[in-house]
Design a protein around this motif. Structure first.
Motif, PDB file in Angstrom:
ATOM      1  N   ALA A  74       0.843  -1.200   0.000  1.00  0.00           N
ATOM      2  CA  ALA A  74       0.000   0.000   0.000  1.00  0.00           C
ATOM      3  C   ALA A  74       0.879   1.252   0.000  1.00  0.00           C
ATOM      4  O   ALA A  74       2.064   1.180   0.313  1.00  0.00           O
ATOM      5  CB  ALA A  74      -0.888   0.005   1.243  1.00  0.00           C
ATOM      6  N   ALA A  75       0.286   2.392  -0.345  1.00  0.00           N
ATOM      7  CA  ALA A  75       1.026   3.653  -0.316  1.00  0.00           C
ATOM      8  C   ALA A  75       0.998   4.231   1.099  1.00  0.00           C
ATOM      9  O   ALA A  75       0.022   4.072   1.834  1.00  0.00           O
ATOM     10  CB  ALA A  75       0.411   4.641  -1.300  1.00  0.00           C
ATOM     11  N   HIS A  76       2.073   4.866   1.499  1.00  0.00           N
ATOM     12  CA  HIS A  76       2.192   5.483   2.821  1.00  0.00           C
ATOM     13  C   HIS A  76       2.866   6.841   2.699  1.00  0.00           C
ATOM     14  O   HIS A  76       3.389   7.183   1.641  1.00  0.00           O
ATOM     15  CB  HIS A  76       3.042   4.602   3.744  1.00  0.00           C
ATOM     16  CG  HIS A  76       2.451   3.252   4.018  1.00  0.00           C
ATOM     17  ND1 HIS A  76       1.486   3.034   4.966  1.00  0.00           N
ATOM     18  CD2 HIS A  76       2.696   2.048   3.444  1.00  0.00           C
ATOM     19  CE1 HIS A  76       1.166   1.746   4.982  1.00  0.00           C
ATOM     20  NE2 HIS A  76       1.881   1.123   4.061  1.00  0.00           N
ATOM     21  N   THR A  77       2.890   7.575   3.794  1.00  0.00           N
ATOM     22  CA  THR A  77       3.691   8.800   3.807  1.00  0.00           C
ATOM     23  C   THR A  77       4.659   8.748   4.985  1.00  0.00           C
ATOM     24  O   THR A  77       4.476   7.980   5.938  1.00  0.00           O
ATOM     25  CB  THR A  77       2.842  10.090   3.956  1.00  0.00           C
ATOM     26  OG1 THR A  77       2.476  10.275   5.336  1.00  0.00           O
ATOM     27  CG2 THR A  77       1.603  10.060   3.078  1.00  0.00           C
ATOM     28  N   VAL A  78       5.669   9.572   4.888  1.00  0.00           N
ATOM     29  CA  VAL A  78       6.600   9.805   5.983  1.00  0.00           C
ATOM     30  C   VAL A  78       6.526  11.314   6.200  1.00  0.00           C
ATOM     31  O   VAL A  78       7.020  12.088   5.393  1.00  0.00           O
ATOM     32  CB  VAL A  78       8.026   9.368   5.605  1.00  0.00           C
ATOM     33  CG1 VAL A  78       8.998   9.683   6.730  1.00  0.00           C
ATOM     34  CG2 VAL A  78       8.060   7.883   5.268  1.00  0.00           C
ATOM     35  N   PHE A 117       5.041  10.460  11.176  1.00  0.00           N
ATOM     36  CA  PHE A 117       3.955   9.478  11.090  1.00  0.00           C
ATOM     37  C   PHE A 117       3.470   9.386   9.655  1.00  0.00           C
ATOM     38  O   PHE A 117       3.986  10.055   8.754  1.00  0.00           O
ATOM     39  CB  PHE A 117       2.813   9.847  12.047  1.00  0.00           C
ATOM     40  CG  PHE A 117       2.050  11.084  11.629  1.00  0.00           C
ATOM     41  CD1 PHE A 117       2.603  12.342  11.765  1.00  0.00           C
ATOM     42  CD2 PHE A 117       0.760  10.983  11.095  1.00  0.00           C
ATOM     43  CE1 PHE A 117       1.902  13.482  11.375  1.00  0.00           C
ATOM     44  CE2 PHE A 117       0.057  12.113  10.712  1.00  0.00           C
ATOM     45  CZ  PHE A 117       0.624  13.369  10.849  1.00  0.00           C
ATOM     46  N   CYS A 118       2.469   8.530   9.448  1.00  0.00           N
ATOM     47  CA  CYS A 118       1.886   8.359   8.123  1.00  0.00           C
ATOM     48  C   CYS A 118       0.520   9.037   8.117  1.00  0.00           C
ATOM     49  O   CYS A 118      -0.346   8.698   8.931  1.00  0.00           O
ATOM     50  CB  CYS A 118       1.744   6.872   7.783  1.00  0.00           C
ATOM     51  SG  CYS A 118       0.839   6.571   6.252  1.00  0.00           S
ATOM     52  N   ILE A 119       0.337  10.002   7.216  1.00  0.00           N
ATOM     53  CA  ILE A 119      -0.924  10.746   7.170  1.00  0.00           C
ATOM     54  C   ILE A 119      -2.101   9.831   6.848  1.00  0.00           C
ATOM     55  O   ILE A 119      -3.198   9.994   7.374  1.00  0.00           O
ATOM     56  CB  ILE A 119      -0.812  11.892   6.125  1.00  0.00           C
ATOM     57  CG1 ILE A 119       0.118  12.976   6.675  1.00  0.00           C
ATOM     58  CG2 ILE A 119      -2.183  12.464   5.781  1.00  0.00           C
ATOM     59  CD1 ILE A 119       0.200  14.219   5.826  1.00  0.00           C
ATOM     60  N   VAL A 120      -1.862   8.833   6.001  1.00  0.00           N
ATOM     61  CA  VAL A 120      -2.935   7.923   5.597  1.00  0.00           C
ATOM     62  C   VAL A 120      -3.318   6.965   6.726  1.00  0.00           C
ATOM     63  O   VAL A 120      -4.480   6.604   6.886  1.00  0.00           O
ATOM     64  CB  VAL A 120      -2.514   7.101   4.351  1.00  0.00           C
ATOM     65  CG1 VAL A 120      -3.715   6.392   3.745  1.00  0.00           C
ATOM     66  CG2 VAL A 120      -1.817   7.985   3.325  1.00  0.00           C
ATOM     67  N   HIS A 121      -2.306   6.552   7.483  1.00  0.00           N
ATOM     68  CA  HIS A 121      -2.523   5.562   8.551  1.00  0.00           C
ATOM     69  C   HIS A 121      -1.875   6.089   9.820  1.00  0.00           C
ATOM     70  O   HIS A 121      -0.757   5.688  10.174  1.00  0.00           O
ATOM     71  CB  HIS A 121      -1.888   4.220   8.173  1.00  0.00           C
ATOM     72  CG  HIS A 121      -2.148   3.806   6.749  1.00  0.00           C
ATOM     73  ND1 HIS A 121      -1.195   3.898   5.762  1.00  0.00           N
ATOM     74  CD2 HIS A 121      -3.267   3.314   6.154  1.00  0.00           C
ATOM     75  CE1 HIS A 121      -1.708   3.463   4.612  1.00  0.00           C
ATOM     76  NE2 HIS A 121      -2.973   3.102   4.817  1.00  0.00           N
ATOM     77  N   TRP A 123      -1.797   5.641  12.814  1.00  0.00           N
ATOM     78  CA  TRP A 123      -1.236   4.793  13.887  1.00  0.00           C
ATOM     79  C   TRP A 123       0.244   4.484  13.623  1.00  0.00           C
ATOM     80  O   TRP A 123       0.964   4.036  14.490  1.00  0.00           O
ATOM     81  CB  TRP A 123      -2.028   3.476  14.020  1.00  0.00           C
ATOM     82  CG  TRP A 123      -2.130   2.713  12.726  1.00  0.00           C
ATOM     83  CD1 TRP A 123      -1.238   1.817  12.221  1.00  0.00           C
ATOM     84  CD2 TRP A 123      -3.192   2.802  11.766  1.00  0.00           C
ATOM     85  NE1 TRP A 123      -1.659   1.357  11.005  1.00  0.00           N
ATOM     86  CE2 TRP A 123      -2.861   1.937  10.704  1.00  0.00           C
ATOM     87  CE3 TRP A 123      -4.389   3.529  11.712  1.00  0.00           C
ATOM     88  CZ2 TRP A 123      -3.680   1.771   9.592  1.00  0.00           C
ATOM     89  CZ3 TRP A 123      -5.198   3.360  10.600  1.00  0.00           C
ATOM     90  CH2 TRP A 123      -4.858   2.492   9.559  1.00  0.00           C
ATOM     91  N   MET A 124       0.657   4.746  12.401  1.00  0.00           N
ATOM     92  CA  MET A 124       2.065   4.493  12.051  1.00  0.00           C
ATOM     93  C   MET A 124       2.902   5.676  12.501  1.00  0.00           C
ATOM     94  O   MET A 124       2.770   6.771  11.978  1.00  0.00           O
ATOM     95  CB  MET A 124       2.225   4.318  10.536  1.00  0.00           C
ATOM     96  CG  MET A 124       1.474   3.152   9.957  1.00  0.00           C
ATOM     97  SD  MET A 124       1.611   3.092   8.147  1.00  0.00           S
ATOM     98  CE  MET A 124       3.378   2.904   7.916  1.00  0.00           C
ATOM     99  N   GLN A 125       3.753   5.451  13.524  1.00  0.00           N
ATOM    100  CA  GLN A 125       4.555   6.545  14.051  1.00  0.00           C
ATOM    101  C   GLN A 125       5.991   6.101  14.287  1.00  0.00           C
ATOM    102  O   GLN A 125       6.247   4.946  14.617  1.00  0.00           O
ATOM    103  CB  GLN A 125       3.945   7.051  15.369  1.00  0.00           C
ATOM    104  CG  GLN A 125       2.502   7.505  15.154  1.00  0.00           C
ATOM    105  CD  GLN A 125       1.902   8.249  16.327  1.00  0.00           C
ATOM    106  OE1 GLN A 125       2.577   8.528  17.310  1.00  0.00           O
ATOM    107  NE2 GLN A 125       0.625   8.568  16.213  1.00  0.00           N
TER     108      GLN A 125
HETATM  109 CU   LIG Z   1       0.697   4.450   5.938  1.00  0.00          CU
END
Ligand SMILES: [Cu+2]
Length: 296
Positions: A74-78, A117-121, A123-125
């Motif tokens: 999936a796509a994510h951000t940093v 963190f990930c703007i899309v998800h 909880w990802m930190q």
């Molecule tokens: Cu993500």
């Protein structure tokens, strides 16, 4: 004439090899760090074990660069900041949508702690700790500390982390630094009383390959290898594949034999476990006591 030619070739080779092995590979390398975004992070759960970014915390020197690779499908951000503080979001950096398989790098100039963190998800930190670049003196001290494990010729003088043996009786010793998250791990290999050793070496940690050096040649029988920055403090498995004695092929000795060191935990001193796997290639019957005289 022929002898002279071979002799000078050898000297040249030895020279090149010694320069190559003594060149100070930055022993405390905080210039870069790598972070993986593992598979499955687009659904909540990874935050429970703090494995949405792996490792969730990395340390770099000021001026150092962190590279994230999206290993998920999936796509994510940093994105710098925390989801709870709207003003902080993207204030320092923002990768934008990182598609599967792509990477993003950011250079950290200022000392401090940076949350991201990930703007899309959300909880990802993760966290990047930026520290003062190590003073040169300190680095020298670390280098000396490192050298304490070896004599001038690079032979191990402290207790080896583990010892194995080839079927021709050649002892294979390894010494490693402690596996630490975000750090490279040093692995010294010594083929005792051997010269012109060719070998491959692979290091894995939790099934992940962190080092894969093929075609290493140690003219004095020993040498240092370094893993990629580790993603955990867990013990590693080390496989040394012997590729023969000599400078020019065909090489002598039980070529193809593997010495496998599993569960290497340096702080516990010696061997956790050692397995000697003999490959088919090496069923040249050499008695275990026969010393192979390295051929020049
Ligand atoms: Cu993500």
């Amino acid at each position: 004439m022929k002898t002279i030619a071979i002799g000078s070739f050898f000297v040249l080779f030895a020279l090149v090899a010694s320069v190559a092995t003594t060149a100070p590979a930055a022993f405390a390398d905080h210039a870069t760090a790598s972070v993986s975004i593992p598979v499955g992070t687009s659904v909540p759960g990874c935050e429970e074990t703090n494995e949405c970014y792996v490792p969730a915390e990395v340390t770099v020197d000021a001026g150092g660069e962190v590279t994230w690779s999206n290993d998920d499908t999936a796509a994510h951000t940093v994105t710098s900041g925390t989801p709870a503080d709207a003003d902080s979001v993207g204030a320092l950096f923002d990768s934008g949508l990182l598609l599967a398989g792509s990477t993003y790098s950011w250079k950290f100039e200022e000392v401090g702690t940076v949350d991201y963190f990930c703007i899309v998800h959300p909880w990802m930190q993760g966290v990047v700790v930026v520290q003062e670049a190590m003073a040169e003196e300190e680095e020298h001290m670390e280098e000396e500390e490192h050298m304490e494990h070896m004599d001038d010729e690079g032979h191990l003088i402290t207790d080896a982390s583990a010892t194995g043996m080839l079927s021709d009786g050649t002892e294979v010793k390894i010494w490693t630094s402690e596996p630490m998250t975000g750090e490279r791990m040093e692995v010294h290999v010594e083929f005792v009383d051997a010269e012109h050793v060719n070998h491959d070496i692979t290091v894995t940690q939790n099934g992940e390959v962190v080092m894969d050096d093929t075609g290493a040649h140690h003219h004095g029988g020993s040498g240092m290898h370094e893993t990629a920055p580790l993603s955990s403090d867990d013990p590693v498995d080390i496989t040394v594949t012997f590729q023969g004695f000599g400078i020019n092929a065909p090489f002598d000795g039980p070529v193809g034999e593997e010495v496998v060191f599993t569960n290497v935990v340096p702080e516990f001193g010696t061997i956790a476990m050692m397995i000697l796997a003999v490959s088919i290639i090496s069923i040249i019957a050499i008695s275990a006591k026969t010393r192979v005289i390295p051929r020049l």
